[in-house]
Scaffold this active site. Structure first.
Site, PDB file in Angstrom:
ATOM      1  N   GLY A  24     110.864  16.489  -0.008  1.00 25.12           N
ATOM      2  CA  GLY A  24     110.341  15.610   1.041  1.00 25.12           C
ATOM      3  C   GLY A  24     111.280  15.512   2.216  1.00 25.12           C
ATOM      4  O   GLY A  24     111.519  14.434   2.757  1.00 25.12           O
ATOM      5  N   ALA A  25     111.804  16.658   2.642  1.00 26.91           N
ATOM      6  CA  ALA A  25     112.883  16.663   3.635  1.00 26.91           C
ATOM      7  C   ALA A  25     112.411  16.913   5.058  1.00 26.91           C
ATOM      8  O   ALA A  25     113.229  17.192   5.937  1.00 26.91           O
ATOM      9  CB  ALA A  25     113.919  17.720   3.254  1.00 26.91           C
ATOM     10  N   GLY A  28     111.913  11.294   7.945  1.00 24.71           N
ATOM     11  CA  GLY A  28     112.354  10.045   7.343  1.00 24.71           C
ATOM     12  C   GLY A  28     113.618  10.143   6.518  1.00 24.71           C
ATOM     13  O   GLY A  28     114.579  10.833   6.877  1.00 24.71           O
ATOM     14  N   ILE A  29     113.597   9.459   5.393  1.00 27.02           N
ATOM     15  CA  ILE A  29     114.774   9.370   4.529  1.00 27.02           C
ATOM     16  C   ILE A  29     115.182  10.749   4.012  1.00 27.02           C
ATOM     17  O   ILE A  29     116.370  11.065   3.937  1.00 27.02           O
ATOM     18  CB  ILE A  29     114.490   8.409   3.361  1.00 27.02           C
ATOM     19  CG1 ILE A  29     114.276   6.986   3.891  1.00 27.02           C
ATOM     20  CG2 ILE A  29     115.633   8.414   2.348  1.00 27.02           C
ATOM     21  CD1 ILE A  29     113.656   6.057   2.886  1.00 27.02           C
ATOM     22  N   GLY A  30     114.202  11.572   3.650  1.00 34.81           N
ATOM     23  CA  GLY A  30     114.518  12.897   3.140  1.00 34.81           C
ATOM     24  C   GLY A  30     115.217  13.759   4.159  1.00 34.81           C
ATOM     25  O   GLY A  30     116.195  14.459   3.843  1.00 34.81           O
ATOM     26  N   TYR A 182     101.010   2.837  -6.542  1.00 31.83           N
ATOM     27  CA  TYR A 182     102.309   3.194  -5.963  1.00 31.83           C
ATOM     28  C   TYR A 182     103.439   2.517  -6.737  1.00 31.83           C
ATOM     29  O   TYR A 182     104.440   3.157  -7.083  1.00 31.83           O
ATOM     30  CB  TYR A 182     102.362   2.783  -4.494  1.00 31.83           C
ATOM     31  CG  TYR A 182     103.698   3.090  -3.852  1.00 31.83           C
ATOM     32  CD1 TYR A 182     104.069   4.403  -3.575  1.00 31.83           C
ATOM     33  CD2 TYR A 182     104.599   2.074  -3.541  1.00 31.83           C
ATOM     34  CE1 TYR A 182     105.299   4.701  -3.005  1.00 31.83           C
ATOM     35  CE2 TYR A 182     105.824   2.363  -2.969  1.00 31.83           C
ATOM     36  CZ  TYR A 182     106.169   3.670  -2.701  1.00 31.83           C
ATOM     37  OH  TYR A 182     107.395   3.957  -2.136  1.00 31.83           O
TER      38      TYR A 182
END
Length: 320
Positions: A24-25, A28-30, A182
Site C-alpha cells: 500500500g505504498a 498516505g502512510i504507506g 473494518y
C-alpha cells in the site's frame, strides 16, 4: 512504561544493505513509510496494486531523496494468486527481506468480495497480508533479525471477537455493517501480529529470529479516510472529511509508529506502538484491547486463516 516522546523519522538508523517491502505504498502512510526507509538507505520495494500509481509514488520518492533505491512489485492483496505471484517475484529479486510492513488496506467500502469470495476488508486487510507474510517467511528467516510490522487501527477496539473463529465468517460483514467489518479486519491484524510473535518464540526459542510488531497511525489524513467517506450519505461524508482535516495528523506523522516498529533497536517482538496522544503524537508503546490479547481467539483465527489461504507457515517450526 518507557516513552519515546521525541522520536522522529530523522532518528531512523542507517539501513544500508537492508531490504524492505511496504504494501500500500502509493499514497498516505504507506508512501511516507517507504520514503523514510529508502531515505535511511534500505533497498525499498513498493508493494502496489496499480503499477501506474506505483511509478508515480516511486518518482515522488526519488524526487525527494535522489539516492533512494526504490522498486515496484505488483501485488493485489484481494487476490491470493496475485499474492503468490508477488512472493515468487520477490524471491527471484531478493535473497532476504529485513523489514516487511503490512500496511495496505481498504476502509468501509461498499460491500464487495475478493477474488476468492471473501469479504473485501477482511480478505484484503487480514487474509492478504497473512498469506503474503507466510509466503515470504523463508526470505524473512534468511535475514538477520527481520521484522514484520502489521498496521492496525484504533478501531480494533470497537470490534468484538464474534465472527473471527470460523472460515465461513470471512465471507460476510458482521451485522451487515461495513464499519464493523473494518473494525473486525483491524482486530484480525492485531491478533495476527501478536500470534505470530508467540509462534516465533515457541518454535525458535527466541523473539530475535523474527520480530512481529504491531502499529497504529492514530487519526491520520489519508486517501483511505477520504475514500471511506465516499458513498456515505452526503452530510455524514462531509462531516467525516472536515473533522479529519481538523483533527487528523499528517501522513508523515501517522507513519511514525510503523517506522519506529520497523527500525528502532529497542522495538521488540510482540509490542504495539501508536501515537502518544492516542490520535496523534510521537510513537509510544500502547496496550492492545482485551479481545486482541485473547490467545484462544488468535489461535482460532490463525487456523481459519491457514484453511482459507492455504498458507501454513511450515518453515517457522522447521529446525534451523
Amino acid at each position: 512504561m518507557v516513552q519515546w516522546r521525541g522520536w522522529r523519522a530523522a532518528d531512523i538508523p542507517e539501513l544500508t544493505g537492508r531490504v524492505a517491502l511496504v504494501t500500500g505504498a502509493t499514497s498516505g502512510i504507506g508512501l511516507e513509510t517507504a520514503a523514510q526507509l529508502a531515505r535511511g538507505g534500505a533497498r525499498t520495494l513498493l508493494g502496489v496494486r496499480d503499477l501506474e500509481r506505483g511509478a508515480r509514488a516511486r518518482d515522488r520518492i526519488a524526487a525527494r531523496y535522489a539516492e533512494a533505491s526504490v522498486e515496484l512489485v505488483r501485488v493485489d492483496l484481494a487476490c491470493l494468486e496475485s499474492v503468490e505471484d508477488a512472493a515468487r517475484e520477490i524471491a527471484d529479486r531478493a535473497g532476504h527481506i529485513d523489514v516487511l510492513v503490512n500496511n495496505a488496506g481498504v476502509m468501509a467500502p461498499r460491500p464487495e468480495l475478493t477474488a476468492e469470495g471473501f469479504e473485501l476488508q477482511l480478505g484484503t486487510n487480514h487474509l492478504g497480508h497473512f498469506a503474503l507474510t507466510g509466503r515470504l517467511l523463508p526470505l524473512l528467516l534468511a535475514a538477520d533479525g527481520a521484522r514484520v510490522v502489521t498496521v492496525t487501527s484504533l478501531m480494533h477496539r470497537t470490534a468484538s471477537g464474534a465472527g473471527l473463529s470460523e472460515p465461513a465468517d470471512f465471507k460476510t460483514l458482521p451485522r451487515g455493517s461495513r464499519w464493523l467489518g473494518y473494525s473486525r479486519s483491524k482486530l484480525a491484524n492485531l491478533l495476527f501480529a501478536l500470534e505470530l510473535d508467540r509462534r516465533v518464540r515457541a518454535c525458535t526459542g527466541s523473539a530475535a529470529v523474527l520480530r512481529s510488531i504491531a502499529a497504529h497511525p492514530g487519526y491520520t489524513r489519508s486517501e483511505l479516510v477520504a475514500h471511506a467517506s465516499i458513498g456515505q450519505r452526503a452530510v455524514i461524508g462531509q462531516i467525516a472529511q472536515v473533522s479529519t482535516g481538523i483533527i487528523g495528523q499528517s501522513a508523515a506523522s501517522g507513519a511514525l509508529p510503523s517506522l519506529y516498529a520497523a527500525t528502532h533497536p529497542n522495538a521488540a517482538g510482540g509490542e504495539f506502538f501508536g501515537p502518544r496522544l492516542g490520535m496523534r503524537g510521537a510513537p509510544i508503546h500502547v496496550k492492545p484491547s482485551h479481545v486482541a490479547r485473547d490467545k484462544a481467539l488468535a489461535e482460532r483465527l490463525w487456523a481459519a486463516s491457514v484453511e482459507a489461504t492455504g498458507v501454513g507457515y511450515e518453515e517457522l517450526c522447521t529446525p534451523r
